[in-house]
Motif scaffolding. Structure first.
Motif, PDB file in Angstrom:
ATOM      1  N   LEU A  62      21.502 -14.970  19.120  1.00  0.00           N
ATOM      2  CA  LEU A  62      21.045 -13.965  18.170  1.00  0.00           C
ATOM      3  C   LEU A  62      19.544 -13.767  18.214  1.00  0.00           C
ATOM      4  O   LEU A  62      18.818 -14.538  18.836  1.00  0.00           O
ATOM      5  CB  LEU A  62      21.497 -14.348  16.750  1.00  0.00           C
ATOM      6  CG  LEU A  62      21.399 -15.811  16.283  1.00  0.00           C
ATOM      7  CD1 LEU A  62      20.023 -16.365  16.251  1.00  0.00           C
ATOM      8  CD2 LEU A  62      22.090 -15.977  14.955  1.00  0.00           C
ATOM      9  N   SER A  63      19.109 -12.711  17.552  1.00  0.00           N
ATOM     10  CA  SER A  63      17.682 -12.445  17.386  1.00  0.00           C
ATOM     11  C   SER A  63      17.241 -13.062  16.056  1.00  0.00           C
ATOM     12  O   SER A  63      18.069 -13.550  15.276  1.00  0.00           O
ATOM     13  CB  SER A  63      17.452 -10.936  17.354  1.00  0.00           C
ATOM     14  OG  SER A  63      18.097 -10.378  16.216  1.00  0.00           O
ATOM     15  N   GLN A  64      15.945 -12.997  15.789  1.00  0.00           N
ATOM     16  CA  GLN A  64      15.443 -13.475  14.496  1.00  0.00           C
ATOM     17  C   GLN A  64      16.105 -12.691  13.366  1.00  0.00           C
ATOM     18  O   GLN A  64      16.488 -13.255  12.343  1.00  0.00           O
ATOM     19  CB  GLN A  64      13.920 -13.349  14.428  1.00  0.00           C
ATOM     20  CG  GLN A  64      13.324 -13.925  13.157  1.00  0.00           C
ATOM     21  CD  GLN A  64      13.580 -15.418  12.992  1.00  0.00           C
ATOM     22  OE1 GLN A  64      13.485 -16.182  13.944  1.00  0.00           O
ATOM     23  NE2 GLN A  64      13.904 -15.833  11.786  1.00  0.00           N
ATOM     24  N   LYS A  65      16.265 -11.401  13.577  1.00  0.00           N
ATOM     25  CA  LYS A  65      16.938 -10.560  12.579  1.00  0.00           C
ATOM     26  C   LYS A  65      18.398 -11.000  12.417  1.00  0.00           C
ATOM     27  O   LYS A  65      18.939 -10.994  11.321  1.00  0.00           O
ATOM     28  CB  LYS A  65      16.859  -9.095  12.995  1.00  0.00           C
ATOM     29  CG  LYS A  65      17.277  -8.134  11.951  1.00  0.00           C
ATOM     30  CD  LYS A  65      16.990  -6.702  12.378  1.00  0.00           C
ATOM     31  CE  LYS A  65      17.065  -5.807  11.176  1.00  0.00           C
ATOM     32  NZ  LYS A  65      16.529  -4.477  11.435  1.00  0.00           N
ATOM     33  N   MET A  80      17.559 -15.884  20.843  1.00  0.00           N
ATOM     34  CA  MET A  80      17.513 -17.309  20.618  1.00  0.00           C
ATOM     35  C   MET A  80      18.934 -17.832  20.473  1.00  0.00           C
ATOM     36  O   MET A  80      19.874 -17.047  20.333  1.00  0.00           O
ATOM     37  CB  MET A  80      16.672 -17.639  19.383  1.00  0.00           C
ATOM     38  CG  MET A  80      17.418 -17.572  18.062  1.00  0.00           C
ATOM     39  SD  MET A  80      16.582 -18.311  16.645  1.00  0.00           S
ATOM     40  CE  MET A  80      15.329 -17.109  16.334  1.00  0.00           C
ATOM     41  N   LYS A  81      19.045 -19.137  20.491  1.00  0.00           N
ATOM     42  CA  LYS A  81      20.326 -19.792  20.219  1.00  0.00           C
ATOM     43  C   LYS A  81      20.184 -20.592  18.933  1.00  0.00           C
ATOM     44  O   LYS A  81      19.177 -21.272  18.728  1.00  0.00           O
ATOM     45  CB  LYS A  81      20.720 -20.724  21.360  1.00  0.00           C
ATOM     46  CG  LYS A  81      21.073 -19.997  22.634  1.00  0.00           C
ATOM     47  CD  LYS A  81      21.472 -20.974  23.707  1.00  0.00           C
ATOM     48  CE  LYS A  81      21.716 -20.256  25.020  1.00  0.00           C
ATOM     49  NZ  LYS A  81      22.000 -21.206  26.101  1.00  0.00           N
ATOM     50  N   HIS A  82      21.201 -20.478  18.088  1.00  0.00           N
ATOM     51  CA  HIS A  82      21.260 -21.200  16.814  1.00  0.00           C
ATOM     52  C   HIS A  82      22.457 -22.133  16.902  1.00  0.00           C
ATOM     53  O   HIS A  82      23.590 -21.682  17.019  1.00  0.00           O
ATOM     54  CB  HIS A  82      21.428 -20.192  15.670  1.00  0.00           C
ATOM     55  CG  HIS A  82      21.600 -20.808  14.317  1.00  0.00           C
ATOM     56  ND1 HIS A  82      20.556 -21.405  13.638  1.00  0.00           N
ATOM     57  CD2 HIS A  82      22.687 -20.900  13.505  1.00  0.00           C
ATOM     58  CE1 HIS A  82      21.006 -21.829  12.463  1.00  0.00           C
ATOM     59  NE2 HIS A  82      22.295 -21.540  12.361  1.00  0.00           N
ATOM     60  N   TYR A  83      22.181 -23.443  16.902  1.00  0.00           N
ATOM     61  CA  TYR A  83      23.222 -24.455  17.024  1.00  0.00           C
ATOM     62  C   TYR A  83      23.542 -25.035  15.650  1.00  0.00           C
ATOM     63  O   TYR A  83      22.629 -25.384  14.905  1.00  0.00           O
ATOM     64  CB  TYR A  83      22.758 -25.608  17.915  1.00  0.00           C
ATOM     65  CG  TYR A  83      22.588 -25.264  19.363  1.00  0.00           C
ATOM     66  CD1 TYR A  83      23.577 -25.597  20.285  1.00  0.00           C
ATOM     67  CD2 TYR A  83      21.441 -24.625  19.823  1.00  0.00           C
ATOM     68  CE1 TYR A  83      23.416 -25.298  21.626  1.00  0.00           C
ATOM     69  CE2 TYR A  83      21.283 -24.320  21.163  1.00  0.00           C
ATOM     70  CZ  TYR A  83      22.270 -24.653  22.057  1.00  0.00           C
ATOM     71  OH  TYR A  83      22.126 -24.350  23.383  1.00  0.00           O
ATOM     72  N   VAL A 115      31.425 -12.896  13.260  1.00  0.00           N
ATOM     73  CA  VAL A 115      29.970 -13.073  13.178  1.00  0.00           C
ATOM     74  C   VAL A 115      29.217 -12.108  14.097  1.00  0.00           C
ATOM     75  O   VAL A 115      28.108 -11.684  13.777  1.00  0.00           O
ATOM     76  CB  VAL A 115      29.568 -14.551  13.434  1.00  0.00           C
ATOM     77  CG1 VAL A 115      29.653 -14.915  14.899  1.00  0.00           C
ATOM     78  CG2 VAL A 115      28.204 -14.848  12.865  1.00  0.00           C
ATOM     79  N   THR A 116      29.811 -11.720  15.201  1.00  0.00           N
ATOM     80  CA  THR A 116      29.110 -10.805  16.120  1.00  0.00           C
ATOM     81  C   THR A 116      29.043  -9.381  15.584  1.00  0.00           C
ATOM     82  O   THR A 116      28.373  -8.538  16.177  1.00  0.00           O
ATOM     83  CB  THR A 116      29.752 -10.815  17.519  1.00  0.00           C
ATOM     84  OG1 THR A 116      31.127 -10.480  17.401  1.00  0.00           O
ATOM     85  CG2 THR A 116      29.592 -12.168  18.189  1.00  0.00           C
ATOM     86  N   LYS A 117      29.700  -9.119  14.469  1.00  0.00           N
ATOM     87  CA  LYS A 117      29.580  -7.806  13.822  1.00  0.00           C
ATOM     88  C   LYS A 117      28.292  -7.708  13.012  1.00  0.00           C
ATOM     89  O   LYS A 117      27.891  -6.619  12.624  1.00  0.00           O
ATOM     90  CB  LYS A 117      30.787  -7.541  12.931  1.00  0.00           C
ATOM     91  CG  LYS A 117      32.070  -7.390  13.722  1.00  0.00           C
ATOM     92  CD  LYS A 117      33.250  -7.174  12.824  1.00  0.00           C
ATOM     93  CE  LYS A 117      34.509  -7.087  13.706  1.00  0.00           C
ATOM     94  NZ  LYS A 117      35.716  -7.271  12.933  1.00  0.00           N
ATOM     95  N   LEU A 118      27.661  -8.854  12.767  1.00  0.00           N
ATOM     96  CA  LEU A 118      26.388  -8.855  12.052  1.00  0.00           C
ATOM     97  C   LEU A 118      25.297  -8.329  12.971  1.00  0.00           C
ATOM     98  O   LEU A 118      25.251  -8.670  14.163  1.00  0.00           O
ATOM     99  CB  LEU A 118      26.024 -10.266  11.590  1.00  0.00           C
ATOM    100  CG  LEU A 118      26.963 -10.931  10.596  1.00  0.00           C
ATOM    101  CD1 LEU A 118      26.568 -12.390  10.390  1.00  0.00           C
ATOM    102  CD2 LEU A 118      26.968 -10.186   9.273  1.00  0.00           C
ATOM    103  N   GLU A 119      24.409  -7.518  12.422  1.00  0.00           N
ATOM    104  CA  GLU A 119      23.318  -6.964  13.214  1.00  0.00           C
ATOM    105  C   GLU A 119      22.448  -8.081  13.785  1.00  0.00           C
ATOM    106  O   GLU A 119      22.027  -8.986  13.057  1.00  0.00           O
ATOM    107  CB  GLU A 119      22.460  -6.044  12.353  1.00  0.00           C
ATOM    108  CG  GLU A 119      21.361  -5.362  13.128  1.00  0.00           C
ATOM    109  CD  GLU A 119      20.533  -4.409  12.279  1.00  0.00           C
ATOM    110  OE1 GLU A 119      19.506  -3.958  12.789  1.00  0.00           O
ATOM    111  OE2 GLU A 119      20.917  -4.142  11.121  1.00  0.00           O
ATOM    112  N   ALA A 134      20.369 -12.304   9.120  1.00  0.00           N
ATOM    113  CA  ALA A 134      21.641 -11.697   8.709  1.00  0.00           C
ATOM    114  C   ALA A 134      22.720 -12.768   8.562  1.00  0.00           C
ATOM    115  O   ALA A 134      23.505 -12.742   7.605  1.00  0.00           O
ATOM    116  CB  ALA A 134      22.067 -10.635   9.724  1.00  0.00           C
ATOM    117  N   PHE A 135      22.768 -13.708   9.496  1.00  0.00           N
ATOM    118  CA  PHE A 135      23.749 -14.790   9.402  1.00  0.00           C
ATOM    119  C   PHE A 135      23.505 -15.643   8.160  1.00  0.00           C
ATOM    120  O   PHE A 135      24.438 -15.944   7.412  1.00  0.00           O
ATOM    121  CB  PHE A 135      23.725 -15.665  10.664  1.00  0.00           C
ATOM    122  CG  PHE A 135      24.593 -16.876  10.539  1.00  0.00           C
ATOM    123  CD1 PHE A 135      25.971 -16.766  10.466  1.00  0.00           C
ATOM    124  CD2 PHE A 135      24.031 -18.147  10.454  1.00  0.00           C
ATOM    125  CE1 PHE A 135      26.787 -17.884  10.313  1.00  0.00           C
ATOM    126  CE2 PHE A 135      24.832 -19.268  10.309  1.00  0.00           C
ATOM    127  CZ  PHE A 135      26.203 -19.132  10.240  1.00  0.00           C
TER     128      PHE A 135
END
Length: 93
Positions: free
Chosen positions: A59-62, A1-4, A29-33, A66-67
């Protein structure tokens, strides 16, 4: 998904002054799972009714969870929340 995250600064000059440190904050931020990619865009418009900044996380839902729980998210809100006139959060596939 995309989170804006779409934000409008109260003081337009804050965007140009703070952009380097905002970019640096989100850099890891891309270091987050579950977070695969980051895009940050500054507005190229000087119109009063335009937003200043758009951050897009792929990102995924996970990854979203994490974010939301991350120091990056907490620091974004703590450092810049008071400087924003408004913001919009939008998620989509």
């Amino acid at each position: 998904m995309k989170h804006y995250i779409i934000a409008k600064f109260k003081d337009k000059s804050d965007l140009y002054r703070l952009y380097p440190e905002i970019s640096e904050l989100f850099e890891g931020v891309t270091k987050l799972e579950g977070v695969d990619a980051l895009e940050i865009h500054k507005s190229n418009s000087t119109r009063e009714n335009r937003y200043s900044l758009m951050i897009i996380l792929h990102l995924s839902q996970k990854g979203l969870e994490a974010f939301d729980a991350s120091d990056i998210h907490r620091d974004w809100k703590a450092r810049y929340g008071e400087k924003l006139e408004s913001k919009a959060i939008f998620d989509c596939d």
